[in-house]
Motif scaffolding. Structure first.
Motif, PDB file in Angstrom:
ATOM      1  N   ILE A 113      -4.545 -13.637  -5.610  1.00 18.23           N
ATOM      2  CA  ILE A 113      -5.621 -12.749  -5.176  1.00 18.23           C
ATOM      3  C   ILE A 113      -5.579 -12.685  -3.656  1.00 18.23           C
ATOM      4  CG2 ILE A 113      -8.087 -12.255  -5.401  1.00 18.23           C
ATOM      5  CD1 ILE A 113      -8.160 -14.164  -7.749  1.00 18.23           C
ATOM      6  N   TYR A 114      -4.601 -11.956  -3.134  1.00 20.39           N
ATOM      7  CA  TYR A 114      -4.402 -11.871  -1.693  1.00 20.39           C
ATOM      8  C   TYR A 114      -4.182 -10.420  -1.294  1.00 20.39           C
ATOM      9  CZ  TYR A 114      -3.532 -16.858  -2.260  1.00 20.39           C
ATOM     10  OH  TYR A 114      -3.652 -18.183  -2.584  1.00 20.39           O
ATOM     11  N   GLY A 115      -4.651 -10.078  -0.112  1.00 20.17           N
ATOM     12  CA  GLY A 115      -4.417  -8.741   0.409  1.00 20.17           C
ATOM     13  C   GLY A 115      -5.266  -7.692  -0.276  1.00 20.17           C
ATOM     14  N   TYR A 116      -5.200  -6.467   0.251  1.00 23.35           N
ATOM     15  CA  TYR A 116      -5.997  -5.377  -0.303  1.00 23.35           C
ATOM     16  C   TYR A 116      -5.636  -5.103  -1.759  1.00 23.35           C
ATOM     17  CZ  TYR A 116      -7.157  -4.334   4.574  1.00 23.35           C
ATOM     18  OH  TYR A 116      -7.597  -4.407   5.861  1.00 23.35           O
ATOM     19  N   GLY A 117      -4.330  -5.097  -2.052  1.00 23.24           N
ATOM     20  CA  GLY A 117      -3.898  -4.772  -3.404  1.00 23.24           C
ATOM     21  C   GLY A 117      -4.312  -5.821  -4.414  1.00 23.24           C
ATOM     22  N   LEU A 124      -6.523  -8.288  -4.192  1.00 20.27           N
ATOM     23  CA  LEU A 124      -7.966  -8.499  -4.292  1.00 20.27           C
ATOM     24  C   LEU A 124      -8.649  -7.368  -5.051  1.00 20.27           C
ATOM     25  CD1 LEU A 124     -10.445 -10.163  -3.556  1.00 20.27           C
ATOM     26  CD2 LEU A 124     -10.546  -8.945  -1.377  1.00 20.27           C
ATOM     27  N   SER A 125      -8.274  -6.119  -4.753  1.00 16.36           N
ATOM     28  CA  SER A 125      -8.928  -4.988  -5.416  1.00 16.36           C
ATOM     29  C   SER A 125      -8.587  -4.947  -6.902  1.00 16.36           C
ATOM     30  CB  SER A 125      -8.532  -3.674  -4.745  1.00 16.36           C
ATOM     31  OG  SER A 125      -7.137  -3.439  -4.860  1.00 16.36           O
ATOM     32  N   CYS A 143      -7.732   9.708   3.394  1.00 16.85           N
ATOM     33  CA  CYS A 143      -6.341   9.578   2.965  1.00 16.85           C
ATOM     34  C   CYS A 143      -5.551  10.835   3.316  1.00 16.85           C
ATOM     35  CB  CYS A 143      -6.270   9.314   1.466  1.00 16.85           C
ATOM     36  SG  CYS A 143      -6.754   7.650   0.990  1.00 16.85           S
ATOM     37  N   GLN A 144      -6.159  12.004   3.132  1.00 15.20           N
ATOM     38  CA  GLN A 144      -5.491  13.250   3.498  1.00 15.20           C
ATOM     39  C   GLN A 144      -5.249  13.305   5.005  1.00 15.20           C
ATOM     40  OE1 GLN A 144      -8.116  16.252   1.940  1.00 15.20           O
ATOM     41  NE2 GLN A 144      -7.122  16.276  -0.065  1.00 15.20           N
ATOM     42  N   PHE A 145      -6.236  12.892   5.779  1.00 14.77           N
ATOM     43  CA  PHE A 145      -6.102  12.882   7.235  1.00 14.77           C
ATOM     44  C   PHE A 145      -5.006  11.916   7.671  1.00 14.77           C
ATOM     45  CE2 PHE A 145      -7.414  10.921  11.301  1.00 14.77           C
ATOM     46  CZ  PHE A 145      -7.316  12.037  12.114  1.00 14.77           C
ATOM     47  N   ALA A 174       0.559   3.841   7.930  1.00 15.00           N
ATOM     48  CA  ALA A 174       0.757   4.287   6.552  1.00 15.00           C
ATOM     49  C   ALA A 174       0.627   3.160   5.538  1.00 15.00           C
ATOM     50  CB  ALA A 174       2.122   4.952   6.424  1.00 15.00           C
ATOM     51  N   SER A 175       1.367   2.060   5.728  1.00 14.32           N
ATOM     52  CA  SER A 175       1.385   1.014   4.711  1.00 14.32           C
ATOM     53  C   SER A 175       0.038   0.308   4.602  1.00 14.32           C
ATOM     54  CB  SER A 175       2.485  -0.001   5.029  1.00 14.32           C
ATOM     55  OG  SER A 175       2.258  -0.603   6.295  1.00 14.32           O
ATOM     56  N   ILE A 176      -0.570  -0.039   5.741  1.00  9.91           N
ATOM     57  CA  ILE A 176      -1.854  -0.739   5.725  1.00  9.91           C
ATOM     58  C   ILE A 176      -2.940   0.153   5.143  1.00  9.91           C
ATOM     59  CG2 ILE A 176      -3.640  -1.785   7.165  1.00  9.91           C
ATOM     60  CD1 ILE A 176      -1.476  -2.645   9.095  1.00  9.91           C
ATOM     61  N   SER A 177      -2.993   1.392   5.598  1.00  7.00           N
ATOM     62  CA  SER A 177      -4.030   2.306   5.139  1.00  7.00           C
ATOM     63  C   SER A 177      -3.887   2.611   3.654  1.00  7.00           C
ATOM     64  CB  SER A 177      -3.978   3.602   5.948  1.00  7.00           C
ATOM     65  OG  SER A 177      -4.996   4.481   5.551  1.00  7.00           O
ATOM     66  N   GLU A 178      -2.659   2.747   3.184  1.00  5.85           N
ATOM     67  CA  GLU A 178      -2.431   3.044   1.772  1.00  5.85           C
ATOM     68  C   GLU A 178      -2.975   1.929   0.890  1.00  5.85           C
ATOM     69  OE1 GLU A 178      -1.392   5.339  -1.388  1.00  5.85           O
ATOM     70  OE2 GLU A 178      -1.191   5.886   0.725  1.00  5.85           O
ATOM     71  N   ASN A 179      -2.683   0.684   1.239  1.00 13.94           N
ATOM     72  CA  ASN A 179      -3.186  -0.443   0.457  1.00 13.94           C
ATOM     73  C   ASN A 179      -4.709  -0.524   0.513  1.00 13.94           C
ATOM     74  OD1 ASN A 179      -0.716  -1.408  -0.456  1.00 13.94           O
ATOM     75  ND2 ASN A 179      -0.368  -2.599   1.397  1.00 13.94           N
ATOM     76  N   PHE A 180      -5.261  -0.304   1.694  1.00 11.01           N
ATOM     77  CA  PHE A 180      -6.707  -0.406   1.878  1.00 11.01           C
ATOM     78  C   PHE A 180      -7.448   0.627   1.035  1.00 11.01           C
ATOM     79  CE2 PHE A 180     -10.532   0.869   4.319  1.00 11.01           C
ATOM     80  CZ  PHE A 180     -11.243  -0.310   4.206  1.00 11.01           C
ATOM     81  N   HIS A 181      -7.024   1.882   1.117  1.00 15.67           N
ATOM     82  CA  HIS A 181      -7.742   2.936   0.404  1.00 15.67           C
ATOM     83  C   HIS A 181      -7.418   2.954  -1.088  1.00 15.67           C
ATOM     84  CE1 HIS A 181      -8.110   4.347   4.619  1.00 15.67           C
ATOM     85  NE2 HIS A 181      -9.312   4.652   4.201  1.00 15.67           N
TER      86      HIS A 181
END
Length: 202
Positions: free
Chosen positions: A52-56, A58-59, A148-150, A158-165
């Motif tokens: 259970i680590y990181g955005y992916g 944990l979510s 995400c579109q913006f 790209a990589s950080i934002s993709e995992n976060f959203h």
């Protein structure tokens, strides 16, 4: 009819029984008496391999637990919903990756002053309730979609934002479904309580 002392007495007895059941399940503990309920016997949950680590991670784990979480409503209580298990109960091994993020420079002072460090523990956080109340779950999802579109247009982080959203897209719908289940259960509990009142009423 049911009086406030009647309800308080019922809630106190429920709390006493829950405390005994939790002690049977978890053994003796010297800590806060949390407001959680005993874990139902049929509750089964295991996070996906990888931790259970990181955005992916944990979510996925949080959404997966919400989808399987037992619904608990006591008609005698004012609030709806209780928790029984935490994601931290499923964490394996060390919580802090000390090999990558060492803090050796702090350890001498921690030992000298007998400081219990919070570095390897989870922390409480205070979300922005105003955003949730103003936008609602649908508005939050729309906000995530637009950002995400913006992000794709300007190619930013790209990589950080993709995992976060992607994590937000997983957890928000699970929270919406959980709210719908609670609402339906509360309506049933309200009907049960009205039935009690009619039976024991004057």
């Amino acid at each position: 009819m049911l009086t406030y002392p009647d309800r308080i007495s019922s809630m106190r007895e429920t709390k006493r029984l829950h405390t005994l059941q939790k002690r049977e399940q978890r053994g003796y503990s010297d800590e806060d008496d949390y407001g959680n309920i005993p874990v139902p016997e049929d509750f089964r949950f295991a996070p996906e391999p990888g931790g259970i680590y990181g955005y992916g991670g944990l979510s996925k784990a949080f959404a997966g637990m919400l989808d399987r979480y037992p619904v608990y409503v006591d008609p005698m209580e004012m609030l709806c919903g209780r928790w029984s298990k935490l994601l931290t109960d499923y964490r394996i091994g060390a919580r802090w990756d000390e090999a990558r993020f060492p803090y050796d420079d702090l350890k001498p002072l921690q030992k000298l002053y007998n400081i219990t460090s919070g570095i390897d523990n989870e922390a409480h956080c205070t979300p922005d309730f105003a955003i949730g109340l103003a936008l609602g779950f649908g508005g939050l999802l729309e906000k995530v979609r637009k950002f995400c579109q913006f992000r794709r247009v300007i190619h930013w982080n790209a990589s950080i934002s993709e995992n976060f959203h992607s994590g937000q897209y997983r957890t928000i719908p699970s929270a919406v479904l959980r709210r719908q289940i609670f609402r339906q259960t509360c309506q049933k509990a309200q009907r049960i309580l009205c039935g009690f009142a009619s039976v024991f009423g004057a």
